[in-house]
Scaffold this active site. Structure first.
Site: not given
Ligand code: RB5
Length: 142
Positions: A8, A65, A67, A98, A133
């Site tokens: 994203d 993304c 996180t 694994h 596994h």
């Molecule tokens: C985008 O703002 C953020 O929410 C997305 O990139 C991600 O971290 C979601 O888990």
């Protein structure tokens, strides 16, 4: 080996950084977007990636993304997808040994970009152990 990349907006810069590194190291890259920092929805790009992997258009997927969490959650809703968030070097190794992950995931806002490249190298240079596994992987899909 062909590697597909998708992110994203929050993962866009890290995705590009990863793509340049892998291209320089002679991997074939398939970039599924996004293509700039404009706000988009991470499930859309998890979907593009899972379709690509399940249709055998790439050998490995890399998702990013902010996180790494949201895009992992979405990807792992698909049967046959094993998306692993590589939050440490040890986890990068275990995700191959694994889990034989077919998608690896990073956080563009939470991880250092050089840590990410090192974890990609660890993952690519580790072998799946199979055996018990594989039995457990066979049990994953509902
Ligand atoms: C985008 O703002 C953020 O929410 C997305 O990139 C991600 O971290 C979601 O888990």
């Amino acid at each position: 080996m062909k590697i597909a990349l998708a992110s994203d907006h929050a993962g866009f810069e890290l995705k590009d950084f990863i793509g340049s590194y892998l291209s320089q190291n002679h991997f074939e890259i398939l970039d599924l977007g996004t293509s700039n920092c404009d706000s988009v929805d991470y499930p859309t790009f998890a979907d593009k990636m899972t379709h690509c992997i399940l249709n055998h258009q790439a050998d490995l997927g890399i998702l990013v993304c902010g996180t790494g969490i949201g895009i992992s959650i979405r990807a792992n809703r698909y049967k046959g997808i094993r998306a692993a968030l590589l939050y440490s070097d040890d986890v990068a190794k275990m995700a191959k040994q694994h889990n034989n992950a077919n998608v690896i995931v990073f956080g563009g806002r939470t991880m250092d970009k050089y840590d990410v490249l090192r974890r990609i190298d660890i993952f690519l240079n580790t072998r799946f152990e199979g055996g018990r596994h594989q039995n457990r992987i066979d049990m994953l899909d509902l």
